[in-house]
Design an enzyme around this catalytic site. Structure first.
Site, PDB file in Angstrom:
ATOM      1  N   HIS A   1      10.096   6.997   7.779  1.00 20.09           N
ATOM      2  CA  HIS A   1      10.651   7.058   6.435  1.00 20.09           C
ATOM      3  C   HIS A   1      12.147   7.371   6.526  1.00 20.09           C
ATOM      4  O   HIS A   1      12.630   7.878   7.539  1.00 20.09           O
ATOM      5  CB  HIS A   1       9.918   8.110   5.604  1.00 20.09           C
ATOM      6  CG  HIS A   1       8.541   7.691   5.189  1.00 20.09           C
ATOM      7  ND1 HIS A   1       8.117   7.713   3.887  1.00 20.09           N
ATOM      8  CD2 HIS A   1       7.489   7.214   5.905  1.00 20.09           C
ATOM      9  CE1 HIS A   1       6.871   7.278   3.811  1.00 20.09           C
ATOM     10  NE2 HIS A   1       6.466   6.973   5.028  1.00 20.09           N
TER      11      HIS A   1
ATOM     12  N   ASN B   1       9.595   4.279   2.971  1.00 19.48           N
ATOM     13  CA  ASN B   1       9.720   3.797   4.344  1.00 19.48           C
ATOM     14  C   ASN B   1      11.052   3.083   4.509  1.00 19.48           C
ATOM     15  O   ASN B   1      11.671   2.643   3.548  1.00 19.48           O
ATOM     16  CB  ASN B   1       8.602   2.802   4.648  1.00 19.48           C
ATOM     17  CG  ASN B   1       7.249   3.443   4.690  1.00 19.48           C
ATOM     18  OD1 ASN B   1       6.841   3.961   5.712  1.00 19.48           O
ATOM     19  ND2 ASN B   1       6.536   3.417   3.566  1.00 19.48           N
TER      20      ASN B   1
ATOM     21  N   ARG C   1       0.831  -1.207   0.000  1.00 14.19           N
ATOM     22  CA  ARG C   1       0.000   0.000   0.000  1.00 14.19           C
ATOM     23  C   ARG C   1       0.864   1.255   0.000  1.00 14.19           C
ATOM     24  O   ARG C   1       1.004   1.930  -1.004  1.00 14.19           O
ATOM     25  CB  ARG C   1      -0.947  -0.021   1.210  1.00 14.19           C
ATOM     26  CG  ARG C   1      -2.097   0.993   1.119  1.00 14.19           C
ATOM     27  CD  ARG C   1      -1.746   2.392   1.564  1.00 14.19           C
ATOM     28  NE  ARG C   1      -1.277   2.449   2.951  1.00 14.19           N
ATOM     29  CZ  ARG C   1      -0.815   3.565   3.503  1.00 14.19           C
ATOM     30  NH1 ARG C   1      -0.765   4.689   2.817  1.00 14.19           N
ATOM     31  NH2 ARG C   1      -0.381   3.548   4.764  1.00 14.19           N
ATOM     32  N   ASP C   2       1.500   1.548   1.114  1.00 12.77           N
ATOM     33  CA  ASP C   2       2.314   2.756   1.222  1.00 12.77           C
ATOM     34  C   ASP C   2       3.495   2.713   0.265  1.00 12.77           C
ATOM     35  O   ASP C   2       3.945   3.738  -0.241  1.00 12.77           O
ATOM     36  CB  ASP C   2       2.808   2.900   2.667  1.00 12.77           C
ATOM     37  CG  ASP C   2       3.150   4.328   3.036  1.00 12.77           C
ATOM     38  OD1 ASP C   2       2.860   5.240   2.231  1.00 12.77           O
ATOM     39  OD2 ASP C   2       3.710   4.546   4.118  1.00 12.77           O
TER      40      ASP C   2
ATOM     41  N   HIS D   1       6.639   4.264  12.490  1.00 11.25           N
ATOM     42  CA  HIS D   1       6.509   4.249  11.024  1.00 11.25           C
ATOM     43  C   HIS D   1       7.435   5.354  10.492  1.00 11.25           C
ATOM     44  O   HIS D   1       7.009   6.497  10.312  1.00 11.25           O
ATOM     45  CB  HIS D   1       5.039   4.523  10.663  1.00 11.25           C
ATOM     46  CG  HIS D   1       4.731   4.508   9.199  1.00 11.25           C
ATOM     47  ND1 HIS D   1       3.906   3.563   8.633  1.00 11.25           N
ATOM     48  CD2 HIS D   1       5.104   5.318   8.182  1.00 11.25           C
ATOM     49  CE1 HIS D   1       3.789   3.806   7.337  1.00 11.25           C
ATOM     50  NE2 HIS D   1       4.501   4.878   7.045  1.00 11.25           N
TER      51      HIS D   1
ATOM     52  N   CYS E   1       5.351   9.645  -0.287  1.00 10.17           N
ATOM     53  CA  CYS E   1       4.008  10.152  -0.006  1.00 10.17           C
ATOM     54  C   CYS E   1       3.621  11.152  -1.075  1.00 10.17           C
ATOM     55  O   CYS E   1       4.369  12.110  -1.322  1.00 10.17           O
ATOM     56  CB  CYS E   1       3.964  10.815   1.374  1.00 10.17           C
ATOM     57  SG  CYS E   1       2.355  11.546   1.758  1.00 10.17           S
TER      58      CYS E   1
END
Length: 302
Positions: free
Chosen positions: A209, A249, A14-15, A207, A240
């Protein structure tokens, strides 16, 4: 307070993929999710039910979650922005966990989901209520906990207040996101210390990055505070759409290598994760960003 075991949430499908300009084939997304689950990842974020107008890469999430072969030992959360998204997710496939997302920065909230922080919680209230009434686990994200691409510095207490509001909605876990990767270890420590005054450390995840190359150092710092859940992305994929310049990430391979080297259990097979990363990177036409994956590949080619 260093944990003996860490649960890794791989957000790569997803991310990791949402920022890709070229559409990734449905079959490649499904294979990536299944490969990560097969590698022992206990949680693999499978997709996002946001508007395809804003995140076209996630337009096929309904097909993805409907077609993946699920392992009983793996959870497959999906990102949900509003009631429409939740209804679409429920119509697509069985849902065991959803994630909602707020920001510690007002400007980022406006740029990311076109509403204020207060308005975002008005949207998420009914979503949380319906999910919990159906026994669906609820996870919350807080973006920009260590800095905002528009406002710059974000006060630790801002992250703490948003985390508390997510807890009050019923979130079982709250992921603290350094969306732009600007954080450094002492700032990460200050932020987590502020948050744990309002939310117990056992309900928190990190979380981070890796835009400025600080993610592993920041993770080590907050592991010492008792954080035992880490979000990462296979091969360091990601970015993002609403944080210009933000890199992916921290790579799952790098996190697993560090944790195993510290004697911390993850239940994850490093070689299998690296193989999953190489496979999706072939689809994307690039080399893995993970330094660990690169080292493993160099060893195998000798």
């Amino acid at each position: 307070m260093m944990p003996k075991m860490v649960r890794i949430v791989d957000v790569g499908p997803r991310d990791g993929l949402q920022n890709e300009a070229a559409l990734v084939p449905l079959s490649a997304k499904i294979k990536l999710i299944e490969n990560l689950a097969d590698a022992g990842l206990p949680v693999v974020e499978a997709g996002s039910f946001v508007s395809p107008k804003w995140v076209p890469q996630m337009a096929d999430s309904a097909e993805v979650v409907a077609k993946i072969k699920r392992r009983p030992s793996t959870r497959y959360p999906v990102l949900i922005p509003n009631m429409k998204g939740l209804e679409a997710a429920l119509a697509a496939a069985p849902v065991d966990e959803i994630a909602i997302f707020a920001a510690a920065s007002e400007t980022f909230s406006q740029r990311n989901i076109n509403c204020s922080i207060d308005e975002s919680f008005e949207r998420f209230g009914p979503v949380a209520k319906m999910a919990l009434s159906r026994g669906i686990r609820l996870r919350g994200y807080v973006s920009c906990v260590l800095g905002c691409p528009y406002e710059g510095h974000v006060a630790p207490n801002s992250a703490a207040q948003v985390a508390l509001r997510l807890l009050d909605l019923g979130c079982a876990e709250i992921s603290l996101g350094d969306t732009t990767g600007v954080g450094t270890p002492l700032k990460a420590i200050d932020m987590v210390n502020a948050v744990t005054k309002k939310v117990s450390v056992g309900k928190l995840a990190a979380h981070f990055h890796d835009t400025w190359g600080q993610a592993l150092a920041n993770l080590y710092a907050v592991l010492n505070l008792g954080i035992s859940v880490i979000d990462s992305s296979v091969s360091g994929l990601g970015g993002c759409p609403y944080a210009p310049g933000a890199a992916g990430n921290v790579a799952t391979e790098d996190v697993v290598y560090m944790l195993h080297g510290m004697g911390i259990e993850t239940g994850v097979d490093l070689a299998k994760v690296a193989a999953a990363g190489r496979e999706i990177c072939l689809v994307l036409g690039r080399k893995p960003l993970s330094r660990t994956a690169q080292a493993l590949q160099a060893q195998s080619s000798k």
